[in-house]
Write a protein that holds these residues in place. Structure first.
Motif, short mmCIF file in Angstrom:
data_model
loop_
_atom_site.label_atom_id
_atom_site.label_comp_id
_atom_site.label_asym_id
_atom_site.label_seq_id
_atom_site.Cartn_x
_atom_site.Cartn_y
_atom_site.Cartn_z
N LEU A 63 0.83 -1.20 0.00
CA LEU A 63 0.00 0.00 0.00
C LEU A 63 0.86 1.25 0.00
CD1 LEU A 63 -3.02 0.69 0.17
CD2 LEU A 63 -2.77 0.79 2.65
N ALA A 75 -3.01 3.24 -5.86
CA ALA A 75 -2.96 2.32 -4.70
C ALA A 75 -4.25 1.51 -4.56
CB ALA A 75 -2.68 3.11 -3.42
N ARG A 100 -9.48 -11.00 5.57
CA ARG A 100 -9.91 -9.82 6.33
C ARG A 100 -11.41 -9.63 6.14
NH1 ARG A 100 -6.64 -4.83 4.13
NH2 ARG A 100 -7.47 -5.68 2.21
N ASN A 105 -17.95 -3.51 5.02
CA ASN A 105 -16.94 -4.03 4.11
C ASN A 105 -16.94 -3.35 2.75
OD1 ASN A 105 -19.18 -6.28 4.85
ND2 ASN A 105 -19.16 -5.78 2.70
N ARG A 106 -15.81 -3.43 2.10
CA ARG A 106 -15.64 -2.89 0.74
C ARG A 106 -15.80 -4.01 -0.27
NH1 ARG A 106 -11.50 1.58 0.32
NH2 ARG A 106 -13.44 2.63 0.87
N ASN A 107 -15.03 -5.06 -0.11
CA ASN A 107 -15.14 -6.19 -1.04
C ASN A 107 -16.39 -7.01 -0.68
OD1 ASN A 107 -14.84 -8.90 -2.17
ND2 ASN A 107 -12.86 -8.15 -2.85
N ILE A 157 -8.49 -5.04 13.57
CA ILE A 157 -7.71 -4.12 12.73
C ILE A 157 -8.14 -2.69 13.05
CG2 ILE A 157 -7.12 -3.42 10.38
CD1 ILE A 157 -7.97 -6.19 9.41
N CYS A 163 -5.07 5.22 6.67
CA CYS A 163 -6.19 4.50 6.06
C CYS A 163 -7.30 5.46 5.60
CB CYS A 163 -6.80 3.51 7.05
SG CYS A 163 -5.60 2.60 8.03
N CYS A 166 -8.72 6.41 1.98
CA CYS A 166 -9.66 5.53 1.27
C CYS A 166 -10.78 4.99 2.16
CB CYS A 166 -8.93 4.35 0.66
SG CYS A 166 -7.63 4.80 -0.48
N HIS A 167 -10.70 5.22 3.46
CA HIS A 167 -11.74 4.69 4.35
C HIS A 167 -12.33 5.76 5.27
CE1 HIS A 167 -11.04 0.54 3.20
NE2 HIS A 167 -9.74 0.64 3.47
N TYR A 183 -16.20 -0.78 -6.57
CA TYR A 183 -17.00 -1.36 -5.49
C TYR A 183 -18.31 -0.58 -5.35
CZ TYR A 183 -12.36 -3.21 -4.36
OH TYR A 183 -11.12 -3.81 -4.42
N ARG A 197 -11.73 -1.07 12.20
CA ARG A 197 -11.95 -1.15 10.75
C ARG A 197 -12.49 -2.53 10.37
NH1 ARG A 197 -13.27 -2.19 6.72
NH2 ARG A 197 -12.51 -1.75 4.63
C1 HEC Z 1 -5.45 3.48 -1.46
C2 HEC Z 1 -6.68 3.19 -0.81
C3 HEC Z 1 -6.68 2.40 0.47
C4 HEC Z 1 -6.02 2.69 1.63
C5 HEC Z 1 -5.09 3.85 1.91
C6 HEC Z 1 -6.42 1.66 2.57
N1 HEC Z 1 -7.28 0.78 2.01
FE1 HEC Z 1 -8.23 -0.75 2.92
N2 HEC Z 1 -9.08 -1.28 1.18
C7 HEC Z 1 -8.91 -0.62 -0.03
C8 HEC Z 1 -9.50 -1.41 -1.09
C9 HEC Z 1 -9.51 -1.06 -2.57
C10 HEC Z 1 -10.02 -2.58 -0.48
C11 HEC Z 1 -10.71 -3.74 -1.15
C12 HEC Z 1 -9.67 -4.81 -1.45
C13 HEC Z 1 -10.24 -6.06 -2.05
O1 HEC Z 1 -11.04 -5.96 -3.00
O2 HEC Z 1 -9.88 -7.14 -1.56
C14 HEC Z 1 -9.74 -2.46 0.94
C15 HEC Z 1 -10.10 -3.41 1.86
C16 HEC Z 1 -9.80 -3.36 3.20
C17 HEC Z 1 -10.20 -4.35 4.16
C18 HEC Z 1 -10.90 -5.68 3.89
C19 HEC Z 1 -12.33 -5.72 4.32
C20 HEC Z 1 -13.24 -5.00 3.36
O3 HEC Z 1 -13.77 -3.96 3.76
O4 HEC Z 1 -13.43 -5.48 2.23
C21 HEC Z 1 -9.71 -3.93 5.37
C22 HEC Z 1 -9.88 -4.62 6.71
C23 HEC Z 1 -9.00 -2.70 5.13
N3 HEC Z 1 -9.08 -2.35 3.80
C24 HEC Z 1 -8.34 -1.99 6.10
C25 HEC Z 1 -7.48 -0.92 5.84
C26 HEC Z 1 -6.61 -0.33 6.83
C27 HEC Z 1 -6.52 -0.76 8.27
C28 HEC Z 1 -5.90 0.65 6.19
C29 HEC Z 1 -4.80 1.53 6.77
C30 HEC Z 1 -3.69 0.85 7.38
C31 HEC Z 1 -6.36 0.67 4.81
N4 HEC Z 1 -7.30 -0.30 4.63
C32 HEC Z 1 -5.92 1.58 3.85
C33 HEC Z 1 -8.30 0.59 -0.21
C34 HEC Z 1 -7.48 1.20 0.72
#
Ligand code: HEC
Length: 207
Positions: A63, A75, A100, A105-107, A157, A163, A166-167, A183, A197
């Motif tokens: 990331l 990213a 995860r 959720n995103r996915n 988490i 984070c 994007c979140h 998504y 998270r």
């Molecule tokens: C650049 C954008 C970006 C950042 C910054 C980011 N994420 Fe995500 N995150 C995503 C995307 C895109 C997915 C979906 C991935 C997939 O399809 O498996 C995701 C999925 C997840 C999931 C899996 C569960 C779900 O919701 O589908 C977790 C848990 C998660 N992120 C936690 C974090 C954490 C904790 C951080 C910071 C340390 C973080 N992310 C930073 C883009 C991001």
């Protein structure tokens, strides 16, 4: 990064080599041998924690590299492609399944918790409200599933500052547009730093 990952895997293999699981052979007894069960669970928990460390560490490194080299839009794609790949590498190497999940959720496939995982996530939220630190929230259980033992492990988490791009609740319009494209049912925005998270999940089927 790659080196770190390989190192992590190597130490995992070292940590898990040479230990035979004691088998419960007395099928007439309802109570498993009390002396061996907790030890097994501790060893399995250790293995699960290591797998999560490798998986989580690699994800974060991917990331960060992708963010630095091409910004958040780049990213997002890296995360989408790499997350399942890294999960598979760690899972295959360790003969377990790591993933995860999140209540938001995103996915829409891999990120959705099943029934017991939903319960654990709700429990994590409750423990957080009671003052427990997110960093230390774990769950582990050995269950009987279709005549076989299944080890289940989860680790909370926390949402960190990095984070939020994007979140978080102020995701830039460009990032939002890309996320909606990939998504359409995304539920994983609106988090604040320090929120739960989601959680890492490890499931291991025992022989
Ligand atoms: C650049 C954008 C970006 C950042 C910054 C980011 N994420 Fe995500 N995150 C995503 C995307 C895109 C997915 C979906 C991935 C997939 O399809 O498996 C995701 C999925 C997840 C999931 C899996 C569960 C779900 O919701 O589908 C977790 C848990 C998660 N992120 C936690 C974090 C954490 C904790 C951080 C910071 C340390 C973080 N992310 C930073 C883009 C991001």
């Amino acid at each position: 990064m790659k080196q770190l990952f390989v190192l992590g895997l190597a130490s995992l293999l070292v940590a898990c080599g040479g230990k035979e699981e004691p088998k419960v052979t007395d099928s007439t007894s309802n109570t498993p041998p009390a002396a061996t069960a907790p030890m097994d669970k501790a060893a399995l928990s250790e293995q699960a924690k290591n797998a999560i460390k490798t998986y989580g560490g690699s994800l974060k490194a991917e990331l960060q590299t992708a963010m630095q080299s091409g910004g958040p839009i780049n990213a997002i794609s890296a995360c989408q492609l790499k997350a399942p790949e890294i999960a598979k590498t760690v899972s295959d190497g360790e003969k377990l399944q790591v993933s995860r999940v999140s209540l938001r959720n995103r996915n829409p496939v891999t990120g959705v918790p099943n029934e017991w995982q939903t319960q654990v996530l709700n429990d994590f939220e409750a423990r957080k409200v009671k003052g427990e630190a997110l960093e230390s929230l774990v769950y582990s259980e050995l269950v009987e599933n279709a005549g076989k033992q299944e080890f289940r492990f989860m680790k909370a988490i926390p949402t960190e500052a990095m984070c939020l791009t994007c979140h978080g609740s102020e995701v830039s319009p460009a990032v939002m547009t890309r996320l909606k494209e990939l998504y359409p049912q995304d539920k994983a925005t609106g988090f604040k730093e320090g929120d739960l998270r989601g959680a890492f999940v490890v499931v291991k089927n025992l022989p």
